[in-house]
Design a protein around this motif. Structure first.
Motif, PDB file in Angstrom:
ATOM      1  N   ASN A 115       0.809  -1.218   0.000  1.00 32.80           N
ATOM      2  CA  ASN A 115       0.000   0.000   0.000  1.00 32.80           C
ATOM      3  C   ASN A 115       0.845   1.271   0.000  1.00 32.80           C
ATOM      4  OD1 ASN A 115      -1.865  -2.150   1.014  1.00 32.80           O
ATOM      5  ND2 ASN A 115      -3.288  -0.432   1.036  1.00 32.80           N
ATOM      6  N   ALA A 116       1.897   1.298   0.828  1.00 26.34           N
ATOM      7  CA  ALA A 116       2.713   2.507   0.917  1.00 26.34           C
ATOM      8  C   ALA A 116       3.364   2.826  -0.429  1.00 26.34           C
ATOM      9  CB  ALA A 116       3.774   2.344   2.000  1.00 26.34           C
ATOM     10  N   GLN A 117       3.815   1.785  -1.144  1.00 24.76           N
ATOM     11  CA  GLN A 117       4.425   2.010  -2.457  1.00 24.76           C
ATOM     12  C   GLN A 117       3.401   2.511  -3.458  1.00 24.76           C
ATOM     13  OE1 GLN A 117       7.084  -1.344  -3.654  1.00 24.76           O
ATOM     14  NE2 GLN A 117       6.516  -2.193  -1.656  1.00 24.76           N
ATOM     15  N   VAL A 118       2.187   1.960  -3.403  1.00 21.32           N
ATOM     16  CA  VAL A 118       1.139   2.409  -4.314  1.00 21.32           C
ATOM     17  C   VAL A 118       0.820   3.876  -4.052  1.00 21.32           C
ATOM     18  CG1 VAL A 118      -1.272   2.117  -4.986  1.00 21.32           C
ATOM     19  CG2 VAL A 118       0.151   0.101  -4.576  1.00 21.32           C
ATOM     20  N   ILE A 119       0.715   4.256  -2.784  1.00 23.52           N
ATOM     21  CA  ILE A 119       0.443   5.651  -2.440  1.00 23.52           C
ATOM     22  C   ILE A 119       1.556   6.556  -2.962  1.00 23.52           C
ATOM     23  CG2 ILE A 119       0.180   7.275  -0.526  1.00 23.52           C
ATOM     24  CD1 ILE A 119      -0.998   4.947   1.110  1.00 23.52           C
ATOM     25  N   ALA A 120       2.815   6.170  -2.749  1.00 19.22           N
ATOM     26  CA  ALA A 120       3.950   6.991  -3.198  1.00 19.22           C
ATOM     27  C   ALA A 120       3.945   7.156  -4.712  1.00 19.22           C
ATOM     28  CB  ALA A 120       5.259   6.356  -2.729  1.00 19.22           C
TER      29      ALA A 120
ATOM     30  N   PHE B 117       3.160  10.678  -9.389  1.00 17.63           N
ATOM     31  CA  PHE B 117       2.583  10.925 -10.711  1.00 17.63           C
ATOM     32  C   PHE B 117       1.707  12.173 -10.673  1.00 17.63           C
ATOM     33  CE2 PHE B 117      -0.300  10.567 -14.225  1.00 17.63           C
ATOM     34  CZ  PHE B 117       0.421   9.939 -15.232  1.00 17.63           C
ATOM     35  N   ALA B 118       0.882  12.295  -9.636  1.00 19.21           N
ATOM     36  CA  ALA B 118      -0.023  13.432  -9.538  1.00 19.21           C
ATOM     37  C   ALA B 118       0.737  14.750  -9.456  1.00 19.21           C
ATOM     38  CB  ALA B 118      -0.937  13.264  -8.325  1.00 19.21           C
TER      39      ALA B 118
ATOM     40  N   GLN C 214       0.839  17.590 -12.337  1.00 22.40           N
ATOM     41  CA  GLN C 214       0.101  18.742 -11.826  1.00 22.40           C
ATOM     42  C   GLN C 214      -1.412  18.499 -11.832  1.00 22.40           C
ATOM     43  OE1 GLN C 214       1.538  22.020 -14.265  1.00 22.40           O
ATOM     44  NE2 GLN C 214       3.356  22.263 -12.987  1.00 22.40           N
ATOM     45  N   LEU C 215      -1.811  17.349 -11.311  1.00 25.71           N
ATOM     46  CA  LEU C 215      -3.231  17.068 -11.185  1.00 25.71           C
ATOM     47  C   LEU C 215      -3.846  17.981 -10.135  1.00 25.71           C
ATOM     48  CD1 LEU C 215      -3.372  13.150 -11.309  1.00 25.71           C
ATOM     49  CD2 LEU C 215      -3.486  14.803 -13.183  1.00 25.71           C
ATOM     50  N   PRO C 216      -5.126  18.322 -10.270  1.00 27.14           N
ATOM     51  CA  PRO C 216      -5.782  19.192  -9.279  1.00 27.14           C
ATOM     52  C   PRO C 216      -5.693  18.594  -7.874  1.00 27.14           C
ATOM     53  CG  PRO C 216      -7.168  18.944 -11.229  1.00 27.14           C
ATOM     54  CD  PRO C 216      -6.034  17.969 -11.384  1.00 27.14           C
ATOM     55  N   GLU C 217      -5.696  19.466  -6.874  1.00 23.42           N
ATOM     56  CA  GLU C 217      -5.544  19.021  -5.496  1.00 23.42           C
ATOM     57  C   GLU C 217      -6.638  18.038  -5.088  1.00 23.42           C
ATOM     58  OE1 GLU C 217      -3.985  18.357  -1.910  1.00 23.42           O
ATOM     59  OE2 GLU C 217      -3.057  19.500  -3.539  1.00 23.42           O
ATOM     60  N   THR C 218      -7.863  18.278  -5.561  1.00 28.67           N
ATOM     61  CA  THR C 218      -8.962  17.361  -5.235  1.00 28.67           C
ATOM     62  C   THR C 218      -8.679  15.973  -5.786  1.00 28.67           C
ATOM     63  OG1 THR C 218     -10.567  19.171  -5.230  1.00 28.67           O
ATOM     64  CG2 THR C 218     -11.430  16.945  -5.472  1.00 28.67           C
ATOM     65  N   ASP C 219      -8.194  15.891  -7.025  1.00 26.50           N
ATOM     66  CA  ASP C 219      -7.874  14.592  -7.627  1.00 26.50           C
ATOM     67  C   ASP C 219      -6.730  13.919  -6.878  1.00 26.50           C
ATOM     68  OD1 ASP C 219      -9.815  15.145  -9.443  1.00 26.50           O
ATOM     69  OD2 ASP C 219      -8.470  15.626 -11.101  1.00 26.50           O
ATOM     70  N   ARG C 220      -5.742  14.713  -6.458  1.00 25.70           N
ATOM     71  CA  ARG C 220      -4.618  14.131  -5.698  1.00 25.70           C
ATOM     72  C   ARG C 220      -5.113  13.508  -4.395  1.00 25.70           C
ATOM     73  NH1 ARG C 220       0.316  18.601  -5.958  1.00 25.70           N
ATOM     74  NH2 ARG C 220       0.036  19.244  -8.115  1.00 25.70           N
ATOM     75  N   ARG C 221      -6.018  14.229  -3.712  1.00 24.58           N
ATOM     76  CA  ARG C 221      -6.527  13.717  -2.434  1.00 24.58           C
ATOM     77  C   ARG C 221      -7.320  12.428  -2.645  1.00 24.58           C
ATOM     78  NH1 ARG C 221      -9.496  17.725  -1.192  1.00 24.58           N
ATOM     79  NH2 ARG C 221     -11.477  16.808  -1.819  1.00 24.58           N
ATOM     80  N   ASP C 222      -8.192  12.418  -3.656  1.00 29.36           N
ATOM     81  CA  ASP C 222      -8.997  11.220  -3.923  1.00 29.36           C
ATOM     82  C   ASP C 222      -8.114  10.045  -4.319  1.00 29.36           C
ATOM     83  OD1 ASP C 222     -11.310  12.604  -3.367  1.00 29.36           O
ATOM     84  OD2 ASP C 222     -11.687  13.146  -5.455  1.00 29.36           O
ATOM     85  N   LEU C 223      -7.078  10.330  -5.115  1.00 35.08           N
ATOM     86  CA  LEU C 223      -6.156   9.263  -5.528  1.00 35.08           C
ATOM     87  C   LEU C 223      -5.400   8.694  -4.324  1.00 35.08           C
ATOM     88  CD1 LEU C 223      -4.558  10.474  -8.879  1.00 35.08           C
ATOM     89  CD2 LEU C 223      -5.455   8.184  -8.422  1.00 35.08           C
ATOM     90  N   ALA C 224      -4.948   9.573  -3.436  1.00 30.51           N
ATOM     91  CA  ALA C 224      -4.202   9.104  -2.263  1.00 30.51           C
ATOM     92  C   ALA C 224      -5.080   8.231  -1.369  1.00 30.51           C
ATOM     93  CB  ALA C 224      -3.659  10.294  -1.476  1.00 30.51           C
ATOM     94  N   MET C 225      -6.343   8.632  -1.186  1.00 31.26           N
ATOM     95  CA  MET C 225      -7.250   7.834  -0.349  1.00 31.26           C
ATOM     96  C   MET C 225      -7.572   6.502  -1.018  1.00 31.26           C
ATOM     97  SD  MET C 225      -9.795  10.613   1.488  1.00 31.26           S
ATOM     98  CE  MET C 225     -10.459  11.322  -0.010  1.00 31.26           C
ATOM     99  N   ALA C 226      -7.782   6.525  -2.351  1.00 32.24           N
ATOM    100  CA  ALA C 226      -8.060   5.282  -3.062  1.00 32.24           C
ATOM    101  C   ALA C 226      -6.861   4.346  -3.021  1.00 32.24           C
ATOM    102  CB  ALA C 226      -8.456   5.582  -4.515  1.00 32.24           C
TER     103      ALA C 226
END
Length: 448
Positions: free
Chosen positions: A205-210, A215-216, A220-232
């Motif tokens: 999981n930690a590697q997937v999050i990193a 990539f985000a 330069q993905l939007p902050e909202t997308d970065r947050r959703d991606l990190a939680m997913a």
């Protein structure tokens, strides 16, 4: 009887008996205790006598109407949820109920039976979560108070150990405050707990999050997308919690038919487990679709091409890249370079070809540990920390507990607490930090 075992009590309010009868019929077989009242005044009398979890009231009633009743309930029993039944033309009534009664939701009459039942379940689940949060907060406060009282009463021969326990409690309090900052941090804590079900070499999981974070940031993905991606990324395997240990450790290409069918259900199950948490809905959608394939042969919905959400396509690349190296997809774990070749080979079939190439470029240009490629990041022990340094990576205790999350700026007090926590645990931690950008300091400039 505790809160989890108690049957919720619902109060149905309507001046028409046939409406009350219809509501009772719809809710027959549901795990609720039902009370009914023929009007607003009678409802208030019942509420004074009985503990009620949720009130469902008609809007138009003689005397005390629905919005006025729910406003009174909100003032006197704010913990009781409120739902309004209103006709399609009663817009002013609905607005008044929302503004004055702060209702959970309103439903149009005539209602749809399944929608009514689902709304009630969802409302009570939300209420249960809020009460559990309040209970745990009170419990934490009480336990902390008892610890302080014990600390004051202990004799000198045990004060040293008490001080160590207080150091640990302070660190836990600090961790709790950090958790409240965002749902992202909370999901990473839960991700660490999920990892406890897996052997160390399969905790990805930690590697997937990193990977998704790197990539985000790079794209330069939007902050909202970065947050959703990190939680997913933190919770993508939440749906596997019900699996037996042997199934968790088994490569997906070696699963038997029944096991494979169960495997195919885990993304949708992961989404469903998050449905009660509205801030996680977007992340839940990415989790649901992260096993879809570019050619439409994935699961659970067989989406094709750009029908698959962009975040889910990226999450699949990161998950497969990590799990190929962990031996969770193929029988033989693949080295890093072989895993990248696997992604490239299946671009256009399993993966978005353009996104796949961008992902491979990212992994090729950076070291296996993405943080090691950044010259501004230092790896230091607690004794070399300086006030003003900023954490570049989450700090976790040996037990998996998240102590501090990335982005936290260190103070002298916090550094001292970290050193004391190390001493009490008998452990030594390495922190990845950077100086504030204003200083211009790099790893090469840092003191050795």
């Amino acid at each position: 009887m505790n809160e989890a075992q108690r049957r919720p009590t619902l109060l149905l309010v309507d001046d028409e008996e046939h409406i009350l009868s219809a509501l009772r019929r719809v809710l027959r077989g549901e795990p609720y205790d039902l009370l009914t009242a023929p009007g607003g005044t009678a409802a208030l009398e019942l509420l004074q006598e009985r503990e009620v979890d949720l009130v469902v009231s008609d809007a138009r009633m003689p005397g005390l109407d629905g919005p006025s009743l729910l406003a009174e309930v909100q003032q006197r029993w704010p913990g009781t949820l409120r739902i309004l039944l209103t006709g399609a033309s009663d817009l002013d009534t609905s607005v008044r109920a929302i503004n004055q009664g702060q209702i959970y939701r309103y439903l149009s009459k005539p209602w749809i039976d399944d929608e009514l039942r689902f709304t009630l379940r969802q409302a009570l689940a939300h209420q249960h979560a809020e009460r559990e949060h309040q209970r745990l907060t009170c419990l934490t406060r009480e336990q902390k108070q008892r610890l302080q009282e014990l600390n004051a009463s202990l004799e000198q021969r045990v004060r040293d150990r008490t001080a160590e326990l207080q150091q640990t409690a302070d660190m836990l309090d600090l961790a709790y405050e950090e958790l409240r900052r965002s749902y992202v941090t909370s999901t990473e804590v839960f991700s660490a707990l999920l990892n406890q079900r897996l052997p160390g070499d399969k905790q990805g999981n930690a590697q997937v999050i990193a990977l998704v974070r790197a990539f985000a940031v790079e794209h330069q993905l939007p902050e909202t997308d970065r947050r959703d991606l990190a939680m997913a990324a933190a919770l993508y395997n939440l749906g596997k919690l019900t699996w037996d240990d042997h199934l968790l450790n088994r490569p997906s290409d070696l699963l038997y038919r029944e096991e494979h069918e169960r495997y195919c259900r885990y993304p949708a199950l992961g989404e469903s487990l998050l449905m009660a948490l509205e801030p996680l809905h977007a992340a839940g959608r990415l989790i649901r679709h992260h096993q879809e394939r570019w050619n439409g042969t994935g699961f659970p919905d067989h989406l094709h091409g750009e029908e698959i959400p962009l975040g889910a396509r990226l999450l699949k690349l990161a998950v497969d890249f990590v799990e190929l190296q962990c031996g969770l997809i193929l029988q033989r774990p693949l080295p890093r370079e072989d895993a990248l070749q696997f992604l490239a080979r299946y671009a256009g079939r399993l993966y978005d070809p353009e996104l796949c190439q961008q992902f491979i470029d990212l992994c090729t240009r950076h070291a296996p540990d993405l943080l090691e490629a950044d010259p501004s990041i230092l790896a230091v022990d607690t004794r070399r920390l300086e006030p003003g340094m900023i954490l570049a990576r989450n700090l976790q205790a040996e037990s998996g507990l998240l102590l501090l999350d990335a982005g936290k700026q260190l103070s002298r007090t916090l550094i001292d607490k970290l050193i004391a926590f190390e001493d009490s645990e008998g452990a030594r931690y390495t922190l990845y930090v950077r100086y504030p950008q204003a200083t211009g300091t790099t790893a090469q400039d840092a003191p050795r």
